[in-house]
Design a protein around this motif. Structure first.
Motif: not given
Ligand code: AMP
Ligand code: ZN
Length: 450
Positions: A6-10
């Motif tokens: 995951p791209t851990v922004y949300q």
């Protein structure tokens, strides 16, 4: 195996989890086949731009500004949510979850190599990969460089030698997450080089399988191949596997469309993470899967039916019998179900057919065709199936283990024999509060979880 994480922004949405559950399925199937698996999933915590095609804000920084937080705080918060979700989904933890920001050195070293070997070039403090230096560019995705260049928005970036070139390293003094390196004081990596560098560090130069969702094919994985093979001078990954998207109402799932559900949204409507897991197992990674509440409800019911089947067997089978599934009689119902379960998995991970084999077995139980002597083998098969599907409830209902339940039922029998009906009724009530239903039958008391 390396999986784009995951791209851990949300907090990841259920579509992201389709991709991660696929990675988990692969691992479990390989382990069933007695293969040794090393599984790595990265966390993208810098460099993934809002627009995959090179421009726009860094997703993390945009989110940090929106929430008026430090990007590192967002990374911590979202990573925690991600790991909690993965646990709720019953995903086996990967062997490592490297973060991009912990591997800047490895990325810089790789970019330097690409510059040395003339696959990359510097423009000021930015570094680009020269796609014309890698003849196989486009092979994975079926894109042709000419077509990409014809469609490229030339005005966006005139620094590049060719419009299809992509950034390996970017410089921006306003970027919040930035590093002082040989390329300049305010740099950060391009998203693609992150995965090339982390995969190499954890799995070596050449490894078996790399996965992601279908949107990762281009540009992300196409670019990974170009960078890695240019550095290595040989093959990088043997097999690329991509999960088709989880859609909503036949279309894209998007935060802005209000239909990018999280596991909490599902829970609010009474569905568990394991219900969702079961739903995902009903589809093939090769086809997009349309998420509907109706389908989730169907999956939850089917999962409950299999759980109930297992509980009944647990209540009725002689637990002392240890079964080696490899030695059961070939023509038996369990042997047939097992062959169907395994053959379907071997057929390009046909999980829905594999699950169907378990329902065939359940039906033979419901219709009293399955012999009581086969119950222990049936239970062993369900355990084997669960090693792949992982959807049986692990939390025992009402906190009562099977042994607790057996013990209570025994005490209830004794109370009745002593004509202590108050005690017997109290035990029945206790079991009922824990959603255990009792059935007095001529063969004794049977119980199941409801
Ligand atoms: P991201 O957080 O955007 O980096 O995405 C993490 C992973 O989820 C990537 O492998 C994506 O390809 C995958 N993914 C994103 N959306 C979906 C979706 N709707 N269905 C399946 N996989 C997805
Ligand atoms: Zn990646």
């Amino acid at each position: 195996m390396y999986h784009c994480g995951p791209t851990v922004y949300q907090r990841p949405h259920i579509g992201n989890y389709r991709a991660f559950l696929f990675a988990d399925l692969l691992r479990r199937v390989f382990e069933l086949a007695d293969l040794d698996v090393t599984q790595i999933m990265n966390l993208t915590d810098v460099g993934h731009l809002v627009d995959d095609a090179e421009e726009g804000d860094d997703k993390l920084e945009a989110q940090a500004r929106k929430e008026k937080l430090d990007p590192w705080q967002i990374v911590e918060k979202v990573s925690e949510q991600f790991f909690a979700d993965m646990e709720a989904l019953g995903v086996k933890p990967a062997h490592a979850y490297p973060r991009a920001t912990d591997h800047i050195e490895e990325m810089v070293a790789m970019v330097e190599k690409l510059i040395e070997s003339k696959h990359a070039y510097r423009v000021g403090d930015n570094v680009y990969f020269d796609v014309h230096s890698f003849p196989a560019y486009g092979q994975l995705s079926g894109n042709r460089i000419e077509d990409l260049e014809a469609g490229a928005r030339l005005e966006v970036n005139d620094e590049k030698k060719h419009p299809a070139d992509f950034a390996l390293w970017k410089s921006d003094e306003h970027h919040l997450m930035k590093w002082d390196t040989v390329f300049g004081p305010h740099g950060f990596p391009g998203w693609h080089i992150e995965c090339s560098a982390m995969a190499r560090k954890f799995l070596g130069d050449h490894f078996d399988i790399h996965t992601g969702g279908e949107d990762n094919v281009f540009p992300h994985h196409e670019c990974e191949i170009a960078q890695s093979e240019s550095v290595l001078g040989g093959p990088f990954v043997n097999l690329w596997m991509h999960t088709k998207f989880l859609q909503v109402d036949g279309g894209k799932m998007g935060k802005s469309l209000g239909n990018a559900y999280t596991l909490d949204d599902l829970e609010e409507r009474g569905f568990s993470a394991l219900d969702f897991r079961f739903l995902m197992m009903r589809g093939s990674y090769r086809n997009s899967l349309n998420f509907t509440w109706e389908a989730l409800k169907g999956a939850a019911e089917a999962r409950r039916n299999l759980n109930d089947f297992r509980s009944r067997l647990l209540g009725e089978a002689n637990a002392e019998v240890v079964v080696d599934l490899n030695t059961i009689a070939a023509g038996s119902a369990v042997a047939k179900a097992r062959a169907a379960f395994r053959n379907a998995l071997a057929d390009d991970l046909n999980t829905s057919e594999s699950l169907a084999a378990l329902f065939v077995l359940r039906n033979s139980y419901v219709h009293a065709v399955l012999k009581a002597s086969e119950y222990p083998a049936a239970l062993a098969l369900l355990a084997e199936a669960d090693s792949v599907f992982g959807f049986f409830d692990t939390m025992e209902a009402g906190g009562l283990s099977d042994q607790d339940i057996d013990q209570l039922i025994k005490e209830r029998g004794e109370a009745r024999a002593d004509k202590d009906f108050a005690r017997a009724d109290a035990i029945r009530d206790e079991l009922s509060a824990a959603n255990i239903t009792l059935e007095d039958t001529p063969e004794g008391v049977k119980w199941f979880r409801s």
